[in-house]
Design a protein around this motif. Structure first.
Motif, PDB file in Angstrom:
ATOM      1  N   LYS A  76       0.821  -1.219   0.000  1.00 23.17           N
ATOM      2  CA  LYS A  76       0.000   0.000   0.000  1.00 23.17           C
ATOM      3  C   LYS A  76       0.857   1.272   0.000  1.00 23.17           C
ATOM      4  CE  LYS A  76      -0.703   0.435   4.986  1.00 23.17           C
ATOM      5  NZ  LYS A  76      -1.621   0.521   6.103  1.00 23.17           N
ATOM      6  N   LYS A 131      -5.940   9.988  -0.049  1.00 21.06           N
ATOM      7  CA  LYS A 131      -5.832  10.099   1.413  1.00 21.06           C
ATOM      8  C   LYS A 131      -5.826   8.703   2.016  1.00 21.06           C
ATOM      9  CE  LYS A 131      -7.921  14.654   1.977  1.00 21.06           C
ATOM     10  NZ  LYS A 131      -6.634  15.349   2.131  1.00 21.06           N
ATOM     11  N   MET A 132      -4.851   8.464   2.867  1.00 22.70           N
ATOM     12  CA  MET A 132      -4.702   7.133   3.467  1.00 22.70           C
ATOM     13  C   MET A 132      -4.551   7.283   4.969  1.00 22.70           C
ATOM     14  SD  MET A 132      -1.992   4.575   1.802  1.00 22.70           S
ATOM     15  CE  MET A 132      -2.379   3.639   0.363  1.00 22.70           C
ATOM     16  N   LEU A 133      -5.107   6.323   5.677  1.00 26.34           N
ATOM     17  CA  LEU A 133      -4.951   6.292   7.122  1.00 26.34           C
ATOM     18  C   LEU A 133      -3.665   5.520   7.430  1.00 26.34           C
ATOM     19  CD1 LEU A 133      -6.726   7.263   9.460  1.00 26.34           C
ATOM     20  CD2 LEU A 133      -7.785   5.002   9.498  1.00 26.34           C
ATOM     21  N   LEU A 182      -0.215   4.701  10.062  1.00 26.23           N
ATOM     22  CA  LEU A 182       0.519   4.782  11.310  1.00 26.23           C
ATOM     23  C   LEU A 182       1.689   5.751  11.085  1.00 26.23           C
ATOM     24  CD1 LEU A 182       0.672   3.279  14.122  1.00 26.23           C
ATOM     25  CD2 LEU A 182       2.347   1.760  13.053  1.00 26.23           C
ATOM     26  N   GLU A 236       8.130  -0.500  12.987  1.00 26.00           N
ATOM     27  CA  GLU A 236       7.231  -0.615  11.828  1.00 26.00           C
ATOM     28  C   GLU A 236       7.784   0.093  10.594  1.00 26.00           C
ATOM     29  OE1 GLU A 236       6.260   0.519  14.796  1.00 26.00           O
ATOM     30  OE2 GLU A 236       4.741  -0.854  15.581  1.00 26.00           O
ATOM     31  N   ARG A 272       4.849   8.784  20.599  1.00 24.97           N
ATOM     32  CA  ARG A 272       3.507   9.306  20.329  1.00 24.97           C
ATOM     33  C   ARG A 272       3.328   9.677  18.846  1.00 24.97           C
ATOM     34  NH1 ARG A 272      -0.221   7.212  22.644  1.00 24.97           N
ATOM     35  NH2 ARG A 272       0.843   7.368  24.646  1.00 24.97           N
ATOM     36  N   HIS A 321       3.554   5.926  16.924  1.00 23.88           N
ATOM     37  CA  HIS A 321       2.408   5.050  17.138  1.00 23.88           C
ATOM     38  C   HIS A 321       1.070   5.789  17.119  1.00 23.88           C
ATOM     39  CE1 HIS A 321       4.977   1.532  18.855  1.00 23.88           C
ATOM     40  NE2 HIS A 321       5.071   1.670  17.544  1.00 23.88           N
ATOM     41  N   SER A 322       1.025   6.967  16.493  1.00 21.85           N
ATOM     42  CA  SER A 322      -0.264   7.577  16.221  1.00 21.85           C
ATOM     43  C   SER A 322      -0.621   7.276  14.778  1.00 21.85           C
ATOM     44  CB  SER A 322      -0.213   9.094  16.421  1.00 21.85           C
ATOM     45  OG  SER A 322      -0.199   9.390  17.788  1.00 21.85           O
ATOM     46  N   THR A 323      -1.901   7.339  14.493  1.00 23.62           N
ATOM     47  CA  THR A 323      -2.368   7.097  13.136  1.00 23.62           C
ATOM     48  C   THR A 323      -3.164   8.313  12.694  1.00 23.62           C
ATOM     49  OG1 THR A 323      -2.509   4.729  13.542  1.00 23.62           O
ATOM     50  CG2 THR A 323      -3.802   5.567  11.711  1.00 23.62           C
ATOM     51  N   GLY A 324      -2.908   8.765  11.490  1.00 21.67           N
ATOM     52  CA  GLY A 324      -3.639   9.917  10.989  1.00 21.67           C
ATOM     53  C   GLY A 324      -3.806   9.827   9.489  1.00 21.67           C
ATOM     54  N   ILE A 325      -4.502  10.807   8.933  1.00 22.58           N
ATOM     55  CA  ILE A 325      -4.745  10.805   7.494  1.00 22.58           C
ATOM     56  C   ILE A 325      -3.579  11.481   6.794  1.00 22.58           C
ATOM     57  CG2 ILE A 325      -6.282  11.596   5.659  1.00 22.58           C
ATOM     58  CD1 ILE A 325      -8.555  11.479   7.777  1.00 22.58           C
ATOM     59  N   VAL A 335       5.112  16.584  19.618  1.00 25.69           N
ATOM     60  CA  VAL A 335       3.714  16.359  19.952  1.00 25.69           C
ATOM     61  C   VAL A 335       3.206  17.418  20.938  1.00 25.69           C
ATOM     62  CG1 VAL A 335       4.080  14.742  21.872  1.00 25.69           C
ATOM     63  CG2 VAL A 335       2.067  14.492  20.423  1.00 25.69           C
ATOM     64  N   ASN A 344       0.861  20.092  19.616  1.00 18.26           N
ATOM     65  CA  ASN A 344      -0.570  19.775  19.512  1.00 18.26           C
ATOM     66  C   ASN A 344      -1.279  19.994  20.838  1.00 18.26           C
ATOM     67  OD1 ASN A 344      -0.186  18.793  16.823  1.00 18.26           O
ATOM     68  ND2 ASN A 344       0.708  16.973  17.731  1.00 18.26           N
TER      69      ASN A 344
END
Lengths: 616, 176
Positions: free
Chosen positions: A3, A12-14, A16, A43, A174, A177-181, A249, A252
């Motif tokens: 992917k 747009k992909m979600l 990690l 990862e 953080r 291991h966060s997931t976003g678009i 982080v 934010n």
């Protein structure tokens, strides 16, 4: 197709954080990647390993981080883009290479990713690797979000090429291991082959050369300062009198808190994404508009010290706070509620923490420390070692890997640990400084990583201890990555060499070498007793595949066990093995068939032979 | 905007149902932000994921990847301990959907038992997810989640769908 190789620009992909970083590197045309796996960076490498099987990317699991960094350094000095990926403590292993590579520099872009782990979710310390930037004189970039991480990686390659220096890319757990678009960009073509042009007076760091190279590094440092000043990753927001300097982080947490506290008009924020060298002129001009400043950064007061130094140079005497009582801690990870509380106090606004649901009437819950898996071969090896050492006064130096979890009762087979490889070397010290029997444990991957020099030392200096090498055929703790002892054919891969641990151990001169199969308990105990009696260095290689890895490869034993009526409730199984497949029902031991993997170790130690296979 | 905490222990599938929720939200045009804590999850420790879902384009107040205590709309508790461990994330009027051995009340059920009865003991997470969406606690509908499950379901899809629908069915029963 993987992917992360998608050519759909704008999609747009979600993703990690670590996947976004891998995608950024792909978009940047990364040609050569190398790593030693370590959480929270793993990862990224896992993605590269997969991508390399279907693209022009060359990727390798190197034996340790120093090796990985040097592989990447040579590639970058041959004109192809390279990346070395590691967890924060991995950079300690690679630090020797890093410090002088900064003198030598690079030709093509080279990014060194260091994944810091505030709170030590899965690490032995929470060191702040921004200081490596300062120590080496190399630029440091730090993203605040998943999407920014992808873009910033691309910039890191460009920056590296512009400065002709490797760039440190510092993340924290953080972000990893966060997931976003994430919005996909174009993939740059990969330049897979370059050339190395001989130039020993630039590349061979004898003193006479290095004296010149240090001058060059300082020149690059000055250029980096200019680039940091103008970097779009160092930006300000707002015009209020209360300054806030933040990074990563924390930015934010600050943004959300300022909006939530409705203090937009009170604050001026400086977000630092290019943090080494700190953007001096930007900070100085920022300070001039402020009545006071608060620095919000996890870890050490890296920016705070710089901001205070800049203020001193300008004769600015406003209060500058960051770390300290009632402010922020140098300990652990930040969270949004903590940042909000400190900000409210700093801005003199009321802050009521949100009401929470009261769960105090619920019964206290047991702690859930991580445990060796049901059917883990390490549990059997620990049992065998303790049985064979019965009556001896022992010290158990251990190492980094799943087997560190032997620290808890009932196994209690970990007494000392500092870093990768320290089991072997501290055994040398303990056996000289005490009269106790020293028995140490190291895994297969860790042995290749940094155990071998210690073992050579032990043979050469004639130390007296027994080293267990726990060979489970994979790098289990970080997610089953290959290591030099792994049979790559099992993964459908060819063209790799394979190094047998026993050959290495014998080749470095260990005379007493025992190989056991830990699921054969009695036989192993007898063999290990002999190894313990040996005066000098003895090595026990305990060979049994990681049970999760075996499951992945469909090599499981299959036959499961149950406790029959013969059980007289001695509970040796629970009290000495503590396998998570056991549970009590009406005061009797039972085995959860969902968890049992059929290792049969409990069946072998039951005094009543009450544990038998389940017949289908 | 909906903030969801999914809590359980290693092996229960916290991250998988988080992914289902997130992909569904993305499909629906929402903004999504997730953070996971799974240090040594595979070795039996606690696993928690923070999920923030907001209207498309609007990320106001949701750039932090972590949910604040007292701010979660929903807590999906895959393990009985999860309520005690992570209940503090819930709003006072938030909803906790929990997998407990002795279910009482309209927001809890014995998802593990239901999954076992279906011959899919590891699908308790999907039973609970079906129950949550069937109870109307989530930002999306059951059909939308099922669509995502079909896309990502893999080899055990049929059993997964069964488990999901069983949970959703239980929710309808407890509504009556």
């Amino acid at each position: 197709m993987h992917k992360l190789l998608s050519e759909q620009r704008g999609k747009k992909m979600l993703l990690l954080g670590n996947e976004a970083i891998a995608r950024g590197a792909v978009e940047a045309g990364l040609a050569i990647g190398a790593t030693y796996p370590g959480t929270p960076s793993s990862e990224i490498s896992a993605a590269f390993f997969e991508i390399s099987r279907e693209s022009d990317l060359y990727f390798e699991y190197s034996t340790n981080e120093k090796v990985a960094l040097e592989v990447a350094a040579a590639a970058a000095n041959s004109g192809v883009r390279s990346m070395a990926i590691m967890k924060h403590v991995g950079l300690n292993v690679a630090a020797d290479a890093l410090m002088t590579l900064a003198y030598v520099g690079v030709k093509a872009g080279m990014v060194i990713l260091t994944a810091d782990d505030p709170f030590m979710f899965s690490s032995q310390n929470e060191q702040d690797n921004r200081y490596y930037g300062k120590l080496s004189g190399l630029p440091v970039l730090e993203p605040s979000s998943v999407e920014e991480a992808k873009e910033m990686i691309k910039h890191a390659f460009d920056l590296s090429e512009k400065l002709q220096e490797p760039v440190l890319f510092r993340t924290t757990t953080r972000i990893n291991h966060s997931t976003g678009i994430v919005t996909l960009g174009d993939i740059a073509p990969v330049k897979t082959t370059g050339d190395f042009v001989k130039d020993p007076f630039s590349y061979v760091t004898v003193p006479a050369v290095s004296r010149n190279l240090h001058v060059k590094l300082l020149k690059h440092w000055d250029e980096a300062k200019g680039l940091s000043e103008g970097s779009s990753y160092n930006f300000t927001e707002g015009n209020g009198p209360c300054g806030i300097v933040c990074n990563g982080v924390s930015y934010n947490y600050v943004s959300d808190a300022v909006k939530d506290l409705q203090c937009e008009d009170k604050v001026k924020i400086l977000r630092v994404g290019f943090s080494n060298p700190m953007p001096e002129a930007v900070v100085k001009s920022f300070l001039k508009g402020c009545e006071k400043v608060l620095v919000v950064e996890e870890g050490e007061p890296f920016m705070e010290e710089a901001v205070k130094a800049f203020a001193q140079e300008e004769g600015i005497t406003i209060p500058i706070k960051g770390k300290g009582p009632g402010q922020f801690s140098r300990l652990y990870e930040f969270d949004p509620a903590m940042v909000r509380r400190v900000l409210a106090d700093y801005l003199n606004v009321a802050y009521e923490p949100a009401g929470v649901v009261d769960v105090s009437d619920l019964p206290e819950i047991p702690q859930r420390p991580p445990n060796l898996c049901a059917g883990c071969s390490h549990r059997a090896t620990f049992y065998i070692a303790k049985q064979a050492a019965a009556g001896m006064e022992t010290i158990f130096p251990t190492d980094i890997g799943c087997y560190t979890l032997g620290v808890l009762p009932p196994l209690s087979t970990a007494d000392f640990l500092i870093c990768m490889g320290s089991s072997v070397t501290t055994s040398c010290g303990f056996s000289k400084a005490t009269k106790k029997k020293v028995i140490s444990f190291i895994g297969d991957s860790t042995f290749f990583h940094s155990g071998i020099p210690g073992l050579i030392n032990a043979v050469f200096n004639n130390h007296n201890f027994t080293l267990f090498i726990l060979d489970n055929g994979t790098t289990a703790m970080t997610g089953h990555q290959p290591n030099p002892g792994v049979e790559m054919e099992r993964l459908g891969l060819s063209g790799y060499g394979r190094i047998a641990i026993e050959d290495v151990v014998r080749a470095v001169g260990v005379k007493e070498v025992t190989v056991i199969q830990p699921f054969k308990v009695k036989k192993s105990i007898e063999a290990v007793k002999k190894a313990f009696e040996y005066q000098g260095v003895s090595v026990v290689i305990s060979k049994e595949m990681c049970t999760l890895y075996a499951k992945q490869l469909k090599l499981q034993r299959g036959q499961r066990y149950r406790v029959t009526d013969k059980c007289k409730n001695h509970r040796d199984c629970i009290n000495q093995l503590g396998c998570p497949a056991f549970y009590l029902r009406d005061g009797k031991v039972q085995i959860n068939p969902m968890q049992c993997t059929g290792c049969a170790v409990c069946a072998q130690i039951c005094p009543e032979n009450a544990i038998l296979p389940i017949k289908d | 905007m909906q903030q969801i905490i999914v809590s359980g222990v290693g092996g229960q599938g916290v991250l998988f149902i988080t992914k289902l929720l997130a992909e569904t939200a993305l499909e629906q045009g929402y903004s999504v932000l997730i953070s996971e804590t799974h240090g040594m999850a595979q070795r039996g420790g606690n696993v928690i994921s923070h999920l923030k879902i907001a209207d498309g384009g609007s990320v106001e107040g949701m750039s932090s990847p972590l949910v604040r205590p007292g701010k979660a709309d929903v807590l999906l508790a895959l393990h009985p301990d999860a309520v005690k461990a992570h209940g503090f994330y819930l709003k006072p009027d938030g909803t906790v959907i929990s997998n407990v051995p002795d279910s009482e009340g309209k927001h809890s059920l014995n998802a593990s038992r239901i999954a076992e009865d279906l011959g899919a003991p590891i699908a308790a997470n999907l039973v609970l997810l079906g129950f949550a969406v069937g109870s109307g606690a989530l930002f999306c509908g059951a059909e939308q989640l099922e669509g995502t499950l079909r896309r990502l379901g893999g080899k055990r899809l049929e059993l997964s769908l069964k488990a999901f629908r069983a949970g959703a069915g239980e929710a309808l029963k407890s509504r009556d």
